[in-house]
Design a protein around this motif. Sequence first.
Motif, mmCIF file in Angstrom:
data_model
loop_
_atom_site.group_PDB
_atom_site.id
_atom_site.type_symbol
_atom_site.label_atom_id
_atom_site.label_comp_id
_atom_site.label_asym_id
_atom_site.label_seq_id
_atom_site.Cartn_x
_atom_site.Cartn_y
_atom_site.Cartn_z
ATOM 1 N N THR B 74 -20.322 0.609 77.401
ATOM 2 C CA THR B 74 -20.015 0.661 75.972
ATOM 3 C C THR B 74 -19.545 2.046 75.567
ATOM 4 O OG1 THR B 74 -22.039 -0.633 75.910
ATOM 5 C CG2 THR B 74 -20.872 -0.328 73.831
ATOM 6 N N HIS B 75 -20.238 3.070 76.060
ATOM 7 C CA HIS B 75 -19.869 4.419 75.671
ATOM 8 C C HIS B 75 -19.035 5.127 76.724
ATOM 9 C CE1 HIS B 75 -23.629 3.506 73.371
ATOM 10 N NE2 HIS B 75 -22.812 3.865 72.395
ATOM 11 N N GLY B 76 -18.711 4.434 77.790
ATOM 12 C CA GLY B 76 -17.878 5.020 78.832
ATOM 13 C C GLY B 76 -18.464 6.276 79.441
ATOM 14 N N ARG B 77 -19.714 6.244 79.845
ATOM 15 C CA ARG B 77 -20.324 7.422 80.458
ATOM 16 C C ARG B 77 -21.157 7.008 81.666
ATOM 17 N NH1 ARG B 77 -25.219 8.712 76.207
ATOM 18 N NH2 ARG B 77 -25.961 6.580 76.172
ATOM 19 N N ASP B 78 -21.301 7.946 82.586
ATOM 20 C CA ASP B 78 -22.032 7.676 83.822
ATOM 21 C C ASP B 78 -23.120 8.709 84.022
ATOM 22 O OD1 ASP B 78 -20.303 5.563 84.661
ATOM 23 O OD2 ASP B 78 -18.818 7.088 85.174
ATOM 24 N N ILE B 79 -24.204 8.273 84.660
ATOM 25 C CA ILE B 79 -25.256 9.230 85.008
ATOM 26 C C ILE B 79 -25.699 8.963 86.450
ATOM 27 C CG2 ILE B 79 -27.178 7.840 84.107
ATOM 28 C CD1 ILE B 79 -28.388 10.522 83.142
ATOM 29 N N GLY B 80 -25.876 10.054 87.186
ATOM 30 C CA GLY B 80 -26.345 9.926 88.559
ATOM 31 C C GLY B 80 -27.770 10.452 88.659
ATOM 32 N N VAL B 81 -28.659 9.614 89.152
ATOM 33 C CA VAL B 81 -30.059 10.036 89.316
ATOM 34 C C VAL B 81 -30.299 10.306 90.791
ATOM 35 C CG1 VAL B 81 -32.470 9.428 88.972
ATOM 36 C CG2 VAL B 81 -30.741 8.628 87.363
ATOM 37 N N ARG B 82 -30.733 11.532 91.079
ATOM 38 C CA ARG B 82 -30.961 11.871 92.487
ATOM 39 C C ARG B 82 -32.449 11.901 92.779
ATOM 40 N NH1 ARG B 82 -27.026 16.981 91.878
ATOM 41 N NH2 ARG B 82 -25.066 15.967 92.432
ATOM 42 N N VAL B 83 -32.785 11.426 93.964
ATOM 43 C CA VAL B 83 -34.183 11.476 94.401
ATOM 44 C C VAL B 83 -34.194 12.018 95.820
ATOM 45 C CG1 VAL B 83 -36.243 10.108 94.879
ATOM 46 C CG2 VAL B 83 -34.772 9.477 92.992
ATOM 47 N N MET B 84 -35.052 13.008 96.064
ATOM 48 C CA MET B 84 -35.167 13.531 97.425
ATOM 49 C C MET B 84 -36.360 12.861 98.103
ATOM 50 S SD MET B 84 -32.677 15.645 97.141
ATOM 51 C CE MET B 84 -32.695 16.672 98.606
ATOM 52 N N ILE B 85 -36.149 12.388 99.308
ATOM 53 C CA ILE B 85 -37.270 11.796 100.055
ATOM 54 C C ILE B 85 -37.324 12.443 101.438
ATOM 55 C CG2 ILE B 85 -37.228 9.579 98.847
ATOM 56 C CD1 ILE B 85 -35.754 8.425 101.218
ATOM 57 N N PRO B 86 -38.516 12.520 102.033
ATOM 58 C CA PRO B 86 -38.607 13.137 103.359
ATOM 59 C C PRO B 86 -37.845 12.319 104.395
ATOM 60 C CG PRO B 86 -40.759 12.332 102.622
ATOM 61 C CD PRO B 86 -39.829 12.135 101.497
ATOM 62 N N ARG B 87 -37.310 13.029 105.362
ATOM 63 C CA ARG B 87 -36.424 12.409 106.337
ATOM 64 C C ARG B 87 -37.204 11.624 107.402
ATOM 65 N NH1 ARG B 87 -33.367 13.724 110.544
ATOM 66 N NH2 ARG B 87 -31.154 13.266 110.453
ATOM 67 N N ASP B 88 -38.399 12.120 107.732
ATOM 68 C CA ASP B 88 -39.182 11.431 108.759
ATOM 69 C C ASP B 88 -39.720 10.121 108.217
ATOM 70 O OD1 ASP B 88 -38.760 13.477 110.465
ATOM 71 O OD2 ASP B 88 -40.593 14.552 109.922
ATOM 72 N N GLU B 89 -39.497 9.060 108.969
ATOM 73 C CA GLU B 89 -39.937 7.729 108.571
ATOM 74 C C GLU B 89 -39.606 7.460 107.112
ATOM 75 O OE1 GLU B 89 -43.804 6.739 109.828
ATOM 76 O OE2 GLU B 89 -43.497 7.570 111.813
ATOM 77 N N ALA B 90 -38.338 7.679 106.792
ATOM 78 C CA ALA B 90 -37.920 7.599 105.389
ATOM 79 C C ALA B 90 -38.144 6.203 104.829
ATOM 80 C CB ALA B 90 -36.449 7.957 105.308
ATOM 81 N N THR B 91 -38.871 6.133 103.732
ATOM 82 C CA THR B 91 -38.982 4.870 103.009
ATOM 83 C C THR B 91 -38.813 5.166 101.532
ATOM 84 O OG1 THR B 91 -41.353 5.149 102.864
ATOM 85 C CG2 THR B 91 -40.556 3.600 104.510
ATOM 86 N N MET B 92 -38.383 4.164 100.808
ATOM 87 C CA MET B 92 -38.207 4.316 99.379
ATOM 88 C C MET B 92 -38.518 2.982 98.733
ATOM 89 S SD MET B 92 -37.423 6.430 97.072
ATOM 90 C CE MET B 92 -37.355 6.167 95.330
#
Lengths: 213, 176
Positions: B74-92
Motif C-alpha cells: 500500500t505504501h510502497g516500502r520494504d523492510i529487511g529484518v536481520r537475525v544472527m544465529i550461531p553457525r554450529d548446528e544452526a537452527t531457527m
Amino acid sequence: MKEELEKRIVKGPDGIEFEVEPLRDYYCEAAPTVMPQAYSKIIEGFFNWARAESLWILGFGTGCGAIEMRPLMTPRFDAYRYGVQWRPTPRQSNLFIISGYLSVKTLKRAIRSYEQMQNPKYVIGLGSCTINGGMYWDSYNTIKCLDDYLPVDLYIAGCMPRPEALLAGFEELKKLIRAGKAEGANQYAENFEWYKANQKKVILDWDMPDYNW
Amino acid sequence: MRELLESLTTPYSLTDPVEQRPDLAFVTAGRGQLRPLLMHLRDKEGFTHLVILTAVDWLEEGEFQLTYLLSDRTHGRDIGVRVMIPRDEATMESIHDIWPTAATYQRELREMFGIDFPGSTRLNEDFILEGWADIPPYRRDFDTLKYADETYKQRPGRETRDPAQHMKEQLYPDGK
Ligand code: SF4
C-alpha cells in the motif's frame, strides 16, 4: 528410492490384490538397439533427405538458451519456413536442443526425455555451457562435457548464440543428416554402457530404470 | 520510514537500523524478538508480503545472518529484518505459519546452508540438489572449484583471459 517406485501390493477396482514392481512392470527393460540402414543406399539417401527436411524440436528449455527459441519460432526469424517446428512431447520430436547449462537435476530429466524420443534422433548443444561448462566451469552443480552423457551431433558456440546462429546450425545439421553422418542414436545404443556409467557417476540418486523407454 | 523504525526500536530492542533508501530499511533483531516483530509488522503496519528469506554465511564470526525482507504494497516500502544465529548446528524457529511461502525458502536454506527449521513443511525433501552427500554448497567452507574438478570431467583446452587485456590485443595488435 522413491516410494512410488518400490514394489508394493495394489488393490484393483474389482477387489483383487496383486503385486506391482514399477521398475519392471511400467518400463521396458530392453536396452536400445542399433537401427540398421535401409536395404539399399538410394532408399537410405531418400530417408535421410526426408529426415533432414522435418526437424521437430522437443520443447524442453534449459539454461539461458530457451529464451532464444521464442523469436526463432515467431515471425521475426520464423524457423517454420525451414521445416523446423516445436513439439510438446518427446514422442513426436526428433531433435533435442540442450539450450545451455545442464544442472545434475535437469540432466536426469534430459536423459529421460532423450530416451523417450523415437529413432532417428539428433542432439544439438547450444552455447558454450554445453561445450566446456562456459561461465559455469567451476560450478558444483552443472556438467561440463555434454557429449559424455548424450550423443551430440552438433555444437553451436556462443554465449548465448543468436537465433541466426541457430538457423545456420539447422542448415549444418541438415547437411550432416543428408550425408548420413548424424548417427547419434546408434552411437548411444552402441556405447550404452559407457553413457550409463558416465550418467550414474554424476546423478547420485539414480531412481529410474536404466533405459526409460 | 524513520518514524516506523523509531517506534519499533525500543519495544523490540532492535539494533543497527539502516535507512538504505527512503522506502527501504534494515534492522537487526534478536531471535526471540523475531516472531512478535514479524506479527506486528504484518498485522499492524501493513507489511503483508514476505519477499524473500535468505541467508549470509559469516564464516569468520561463526554466524549465519538470516534476512527476512517484507513489503508493504500500500505504501510502497520494504523492510529487511536481520537475525544472527550461531553457525554450529544452526537452527531457527520456522515462520511457515505466518507466511506459508516461507516453507519453500526454509527448505532451500536447509539444503544450501544446512540450517534447520523444525516443523517446517516438507523441510527435508530434496529441493534442487538430489542425493547431495557433501557439506551444503552455499557454506563458505565448501570448496566449489575442488568439488567441480573432482566430480565432473573438464574438457581440456579451456583458456581464461583477462577481458580488458584480450580486447586490447585484438583491437590494437601493434601495441598502440
Ligand atoms: S552459454 Fe552463456 S547464455 Fe548459454 S546457458 Fe551458458 S551462460 Fe547462459
